[in-house]
Design an enzyme around this catalytic site. Structure first.
Site, PDB file in Angstrom:
ATOM      1  N   ARG A  85       1.546   1.455  -6.306  1.00  0.00           N
ATOM      2  CA  ARG A  85       1.088   0.676  -4.650  1.00  0.00           C
ATOM      3  C   ARG A  85       0.763  -0.290  -4.318  1.00  0.00           C
ATOM      4  O   ARG A  85       0.262  -0.517  -3.848  1.00  0.00           O
ATOM      5  CB  ARG A  85       1.939   1.435  -3.282  1.00  0.00           C
ATOM      6  CG  ARG A  85       3.485   2.240  -4.040  1.00  0.00           C
ATOM      7  CD  ARG A  85       4.194   2.615  -2.637  1.00  0.00           C
ATOM      8  NE  ARG A  85       3.982   1.747  -1.504  1.00  0.00           N
ATOM      9  CZ  ARG A  85       4.964   1.480  -1.377  1.00  0.00           C
ATOM     10  NH1 ARG A  85       6.260   1.381  -2.627  1.00  0.00           N
ATOM     11  NH2 ARG A  85       5.560   0.644  -0.677  1.00  0.00           N
TER      12      ARG A  85
ATOM     13  N   ASN B 244       0.822   0.131   6.089  1.00  0.00           N
ATOM     14  CA  ASN B 244       1.276  -0.965   5.180  1.00  0.00           C
ATOM     15  C   ASN B 244       1.276  -2.190   5.353  1.00  0.00           C
ATOM     16  O   ASN B 244       2.766  -2.012   6.233  1.00  0.00           O
ATOM     17  CB  ASN B 244       2.242  -0.244   3.645  1.00  0.00           C
ATOM     18  CG  ASN B 244       2.515  -0.586   3.204  1.00  0.00           C
ATOM     19  OD1 ASN B 244       2.094  -2.181   2.806  1.00  0.00           O
ATOM     20  ND2 ASN B 244       3.524  -0.537   2.418  1.00  0.00           N
ATOM     21  N   GLY B 245       1.241  -3.404   4.917  1.00  0.00           N
ATOM     22  CA  GLY B 245       1.120  -4.800   5.574  1.00  0.00           C
ATOM     23  C   GLY B 245       0.884  -5.438   6.053  1.00  0.00           C
ATOM     24  O   GLY B 245      -0.666  -5.733   5.666  1.00  0.00           O
TER      25      GLY B 245
ATOM     26  N   GLU C 226       5.874 -19.558 -21.605  1.00  0.00           N
ATOM     27  CA  GLU C 226       6.158 -18.611 -21.909  1.00  0.00           C
ATOM     28  C   GLU C 226       7.357 -17.624 -21.400  1.00  0.00           C
ATOM     29  O   GLU C 226       7.113 -16.349 -21.997  1.00  0.00           O
ATOM     30  CB  GLU C 226       6.287 -19.167 -19.332  1.00  0.00           C
ATOM     31  CG  GLU C 226       6.458 -17.991 -18.814  1.00  0.00           C
ATOM     32  CD  GLU C 226       4.866 -16.402 -19.105  1.00  0.00           C
ATOM     33  OE1 GLU C 226       3.968 -17.175 -19.505  1.00  0.00           O
ATOM     34  OE2 GLU C 226       4.981 -15.414 -18.132  1.00  0.00           O
TER      35      GLU C 226
ATOM     36  N   TRP D 150      -3.605  -1.964  -0.606  1.00  0.00           N
ATOM     37  CA  TRP D 150      -2.961  -2.827  -1.859  1.00  0.00           C
ATOM     38  C   TRP D 150      -4.148  -3.918  -0.945  1.00  0.00           C
ATOM     39  O   TRP D 150      -3.419  -3.992   0.010  1.00  0.00           O
ATOM     40  CB  TRP D 150      -1.967  -3.152  -2.316  1.00  0.00           C
ATOM     41  CG  TRP D 150      -2.021  -4.622  -2.993  1.00  0.00           C
ATOM     42  CD1 TRP D 150      -1.617  -6.039  -2.807  1.00  0.00           C
ATOM     43  CD2 TRP D 150      -2.439  -4.533  -4.716  1.00  0.00           C
ATOM     44  NE1 TRP D 150      -2.341  -6.784  -3.733  1.00  0.00           N
ATOM     45  CE2 TRP D 150      -2.443  -6.178  -4.894  1.00  0.00           C
ATOM     46  CE3 TRP D 150      -3.632  -3.700  -5.607  1.00  0.00           C
ATOM     47  CZ2 TRP D 150      -2.265  -6.339  -6.166  1.00  0.00           C
ATOM     48  CZ3 TRP D 150      -3.734  -4.425  -7.223  1.00  0.00           C
ATOM     49  CH2 TRP D 150      -3.214  -5.781  -7.249  1.00  0.00           C
TER      50      TRP D 150
ATOM     51  N   LYS E  26       6.423 -14.176 -23.207  1.00  0.00           N
ATOM     52  CA  LYS E  26       7.278 -12.187 -23.341  1.00  0.00           C
ATOM     53  C   LYS E  26       8.306 -12.211 -24.509  1.00  0.00           C
ATOM     54  O   LYS E  26       7.664 -10.624 -23.952  1.00  0.00           O
ATOM     55  CB  LYS E  26       8.482 -13.378 -22.433  1.00  0.00           C
ATOM     56  CG  LYS E  26       7.224 -13.511 -21.091  1.00  0.00           C
ATOM     57  CD  LYS E  26       6.682 -12.167 -19.624  1.00  0.00           C
ATOM     58  CE  LYS E  26       5.903 -12.209 -19.377  1.00  0.00           C
ATOM     59  NZ  LYS E  26       5.009 -12.691 -19.864  1.00  0.00           N
TER      60      LYS E  26
ATOM     61  N   HIS F   3       8.928 -33.786 -36.083  1.00  0.00           N
ATOM     62  CA  HIS F   3       7.344 -34.242 -36.418  1.00  0.00           C
ATOM     63  C   HIS F   3       6.785 -32.229 -36.966  1.00  0.00           C
ATOM     64  O   HIS F   3       6.050 -32.231 -37.066  1.00  0.00           O
ATOM     65  CB  HIS F   3       6.452 -34.091 -35.075  1.00  0.00           C
ATOM     66  CG  HIS F   3       7.311 -35.371 -34.751  1.00  0.00           C
ATOM     67  ND1 HIS F   3       6.506 -36.621 -34.545  1.00  0.00           N
ATOM     68  CD2 HIS F   3       7.768 -35.088 -33.129  1.00  0.00           C
ATOM     69  CE1 HIS F   3       6.581 -37.637 -33.646  1.00  0.00           C
ATOM     70  NE2 HIS F   3       7.739 -36.508 -32.565  1.00  0.00           N
TER      71      HIS F   3
ATOM     72  N   GLU G  21       5.459 -10.411 -26.685  1.00  0.00           N
ATOM     73  CA  GLU G  21       4.597  -9.072 -26.112  1.00  0.00           C
ATOM     74  C   GLU G  21       6.040  -8.384 -26.043  1.00  0.00           C
ATOM     75  O   GLU G  21       4.704  -6.916 -25.695  1.00  0.00           O
ATOM     76  CB  GLU G  21       3.625  -9.620 -25.594  1.00  0.00           C
ATOM     77  CG  GLU G  21       4.416 -10.052 -23.841  1.00  0.00           C
ATOM     78  CD  GLU G  21       3.481 -10.070 -22.950  1.00  0.00           C
ATOM     79  OE1 GLU G  21       1.850  -9.337 -23.114  1.00  0.00           O
ATOM     80  OE2 GLU G  21       4.039 -10.875 -21.743  1.00  0.00           O
TER      81      GLU G  21
ATOM     82  N   CYS H  22       0.984  -1.199  -0.198  1.00  0.00           N
ATOM     83  CA  CYS H  22      -0.083  -0.071   0.230  1.00  0.00           C
ATOM     84  C   CYS H  22       0.949   1.744   0.141  1.00  0.00           C
ATOM     85  O   CYS H  22       1.883   1.101   0.120  1.00  0.00           O
ATOM     86  CB  CYS H  22      -0.725   0.029   1.414  1.00  0.00           C
ATOM     87  SG  CYS H  22      -1.767  -1.825   1.614  1.00  0.00           S
TER      88      CYS H  22
ATOM     89  N   LYS I 170      -3.349  -4.334 -19.854  1.00  0.00           N
ATOM     90  CA  LYS I 170      -2.527  -5.069 -18.189  1.00  0.00           C
ATOM     91  C   LYS I 170      -4.313  -5.928 -18.182  1.00  0.00           C
ATOM     92  O   LYS I 170      -3.786  -7.617 -17.511  1.00  0.00           O
ATOM     93  CB  LYS I 170      -3.181  -4.284 -17.365  1.00  0.00           C
ATOM     94  CG  LYS I 170      -2.309  -4.895 -16.257  1.00  0.00           C
ATOM     95  CD  LYS I 170      -1.177  -5.712 -16.050  1.00  0.00           C
ATOM     96  CE  LYS I 170      -0.829  -6.100 -15.306  1.00  0.00           C
ATOM     97  NZ  LYS I 170       0.317  -7.464 -15.112  1.00  0.00           N
TER      98      LYS I 170
HETATM   99  C1  AGP Z   1       1.103 -11.667 -19.785  1.00  0.00           C
HETATM  100  O1  AGP Z   1       2.323 -11.687 -19.253  1.00  0.00           O
HETATM  101  C2  AGP Z   1      -0.036 -11.360 -20.635  1.00  0.00           C
HETATM  102  N1  AGP Z   1       0.020 -10.165 -20.283  1.00  0.00           N
HETATM  103  C3  AGP Z   1      -1.353 -11.517 -21.048  1.00  0.00           C
HETATM  104  O2  AGP Z   1      -0.864 -13.504 -21.208  1.00  0.00           O
HETATM  105  C4  AGP Z   1      -1.821 -12.117 -19.123  1.00  0.00           C
HETATM  106  O3  AGP Z   1      -1.476 -13.353 -18.360  1.00  0.00           O
HETATM  107  C5  AGP Z   1      -3.452 -12.842 -19.752  1.00  0.00           C
HETATM  108  O4  AGP Z   1      -3.739 -11.684 -20.109  1.00  0.00           O
HETATM  109  C6  AGP Z   1      -4.296 -12.972 -18.350  1.00  0.00           C
HETATM  110  O5  AGP Z   1      -4.339 -12.512 -17.539  1.00  0.00           O
HETATM  111  P1  AGP Z   1      -5.073 -12.359 -16.032  1.00  0.00           P
HETATM  112  O6  AGP Z   1      -3.467 -13.581 -15.385  1.00  0.00           O
HETATM  113  O7  AGP Z   1      -5.238 -11.407 -14.817  1.00  0.00           O
HETATM  114  O8  AGP Z   1      -5.797 -13.096 -15.925  1.00  0.00           O
END
Ligand code: AGP
Length: 611
Positions: free
Chosen positions: A27, A99-100, A484, A73, A488, A507, A491, A2, A606
């Site tokens: 935060r 905060n904590g 993963e 938070w 990364k 294959h 994106e 927080c 996000k």
């Molecule tokens: C991951 O780096 C992306 N930002 C995206 O794939 C994300 O993981 C996905 O949209 C799921 O989001 P969530 O974990 O908030 O459900």
């Protein structure tokens, strides 16, 4: 985490506090509030961001030269007006922001309830405040003395700021484990979780240490330890600008969040994993432990990076609990007519807790009788609310669009659940259970060790930043890590990348291999290692460029790879939390080398709250 802000001095406190809260919204932003004394204690607080609080209190009396403010938070108690800070004590004279996490708050609350205290919120913070007031009233001591006595009984992490209506010339503060900065002005003092609230007023700051209590007046700052011994404030000069401080001195939130992972994984395990005692405490899961143990199948439902966490969990759960696991893209699961049997357990994995596809997928499954467990980062989010139970990942706000610390926290939570269920079910013996607890406990330290190689990874990133395509290969527990890593890179650097099971190359995809193709192998020592090294040889034979993430004891891979990144050894079940770190850093440094906005990549959001 927080954000906290405080002010005492000749100026009006409100403008300083509200601006400081806005600068600390990174935060946490579930709810916000302020407390002022003028001459009585006034508290304004509500769910939502600072701007919503600001408009809600337009026209209110916000005068006063002393005040504290908080942007939350949530960890205990979902985001709401009643759970927002500041909290006010039973007498109505004390106000606190915190905060904590107070880990033993339940025990303190029980004691206070027996003494007739009533509570207006679900928070650990309100319990701490009334515990302090109980001491203050019973021993007729000062607020600072009561704070010192109370904190000797408290376990957990905290930074607290308190106001006492009867002493409007003093703010009392204390910290352990959460940050507190005090800005030294001329006849005034500023407080913050970081230095952002005070930047334009002073560059002289004191970073309060753990177990210190600060008694702050306009023209005096006293620091004491819990033993009531005076401590000398050590004044340092601030040399960071606002933007840099919000990012903790890192160039981007993504890098900050990558480097936060030793702490966030520790925060995720804290209060749950006790490797010495051999226990895993997860109240939300405990309630459903029997249903999970007896489930015929578990379905992991998620999107993106969270889906990759589900894929790792598939290997872990099947290995430790011998329960059949399926992993479903939420967007597919919600639209096809899946077979859901009563008693099926659905684990919804989500950082934001607001991903539309995941939310609707579990609503549909719930309607068909499934039990929904949420592994979510944002407390009180929609997916958390729909879930019957679950466990929060406690990774703190993840601002960078690319999910990093949330992913490793998800793996930590899922591993604890699988260990708990497997051990209670008897599908793993005590020795293996205890050994894996020790391994899990050691993850924060091993992640910190990998982070020390960031300069080496940055050099590798420079070398391959102009690649047009990349392949990421892994087997077993490291196969989802390969996926993963590819996500990364895609994106953050907009380079086309594909994750693949290493054995699948023959294959078809091996046709892609040529000199200009970097192939990243996630090849830590595990039961698949020999096979992965043979796959490396196949790529080498076709002149592919190999970047290998390996353990130091691996003597063979370095003879095949063009570049090597070393990570500490760990049990294969635990390894993904460690082997993913180079994936995150590689994508980050390539994105930066290409000059892209790595915190806000093009076309992305996000949280995907649309279908
Ligand atoms: C991951 O780096 C992306 N930002 C995206 O794939 C994300 O993981 C996905 O949209 C799921 O989001 P969530 O974990 O908030 O459900």
């Amino acid at each position: 985490m927080c954000g906290i802000v405080g002010y005492i001095g000749p100026r009006q406190a409100y403008p300083i506090i509200i601006t400081g809260l806005k600068r600390q919204e990174y935060r946490g932003y579930d709810s916000t509030g302020i407390a002022l004394i003028n001459p009585t204690l006034k508290v304004y607080k509500k769910k939502g961001k600072v701007a919503e609080l600001e408009s809600a209190i337009l026209g209110e009396d916000v005068k006063g030269n002393i005040g504290i403010g908080h942007t939350r938070w949530a960890t205990h108690g979902e985001p709401s007006d009643r759970n927002a800070h500041p909290h006010v004590s039973a007498s109505g004279k004390l106000a606190i922001i915190h905060n904590g996490i107070i880990e033993n708050y339940a025990q303190l609350k029980t004691e206070l309830l027996k003494k007739g205290y009533q509570f207006n919120s679900d928070t650990d913070t309100e319990v701490l405040l009334n515990f302090i007031e109980e001491i203050k009233n019973n021993t007729n001591c000062s607020l600072e003395e009561a704070v010192r006595i109370a904190l000797k009984r408290v376990s957990g992490a905290y930074v607290i700021l308190l106001l006492d209506q009867d002493h409007p010339d003093t703010i009392v503060a204390a910290r352990k484990g959460s940050p507190l900065v005090i800005g030294i002005g001329k006849g005034e003092h500023f407080l913050g979780s970081d230095a952002t609230p005070m930047l334009e007023y002073t560059k002289e700051v004191v970073y309060v240490n753990d177990y210190e209590v600060a008694i702050i007046k306009a023209d005096e700052l006293i620091l004491k330890n819990l033993g009531n011994e005076r401590q000398t404030p050590y004044i340092t000069k601030l040399d960071m600008e606002l933007a840099a401080i919000e990012k903790g001195g890192y160039d981007h939130f993504m890098l900050k969040e990558i480097f936060e992972q030793p702490q966030t994984i520790y925060d995720c395990l804290r209060g749950r994993l006790d490797a010495e005692a051999g226990t895993i405490t997860m109240s939300g899961i405990q309630k459903y432990a029997d249903q999970i143990k007896n489930a015929n199948r578990i379905v992991m439902v998620a999107c993106g990076t969270s889906w990759h966490a589900g894929l790792v969990a598939e290997y872990i759960f099947e290995e430790l609990t011998r329960i059949s696991v399926e992993v479903e893209y939420a967007s597919e699961f919600r639209y096809r007519n899946p077979v859901i049997n009563k008693g099926d357990v659905i684990i919804a994995i989500s950082q934001s807790g607001e991903t539309a596809d995941t939310l609707v997928a579990i609503e549909n499954a719930k309607a068909k009788g499934a039990i929904i467990l949420g592994v979510v980062n944002v407390v009180g989010s929609s997916i958390a609310r729909v879930s019957d139970a679950g466990a929060y990942t406690h990774a703190g706000p993840e601002i960078g669009v690319a999910s990093t610390k949330a992913f490793t926290a998800q793996l930590a939570v899922l591993t604890m659940i699988a260990l708990k269920i497997g051990y209670e079910k008897g599908t793993i013996d005590r020795d293996r259970y205890l050994r894996l607890l020790q391994e899990l406990d050691a993850v924060p330290g091993k992640v910190a060790e990998v982070l020390q190689s960031h300069e080496r990874i940055k050099e590798i990133a420079e070398k391959y930043k102009d690649a047009k395509d990349c392949l990421y290969l892994g087997r077993g527990y490291n196969f989802p890590v390969a996926l993963e890593g590819a996500l990364k890179l895609k994106e953050i650097s907009y380079i086309h990348a594909e994750g693949y099971p290493a054995a699948e190359m023959k294959h078809g995809p091996i046709a892609l291999v040529e000199e200009t193709l970097p192939v990243i192998f996630v090849a830590t020592k595990d039961s698949y290692h020999e096979k992965v090294v043979s796959n490396m040889q196949e790529i080498k034979a076709r002149k592919g460029k190999i970047i290998a993430v390996i353990n130091e004891s691996d003597q063979l891979s370095p003879t095949l790879a063009n570049d090597v990144i070393l990570v500490p050894e760990a049990d294969e079940i635990i390894a993904p939390m460690i082997s993913v770190i180079p994936m995150q850093l590689l994508a980050y440094y390539i994105g930066v080398a290409k000059g892209y906005d790595v915190d806000k990549p093009r076309n992305l959001a996000k949280s995907v709250t649309v279908e």
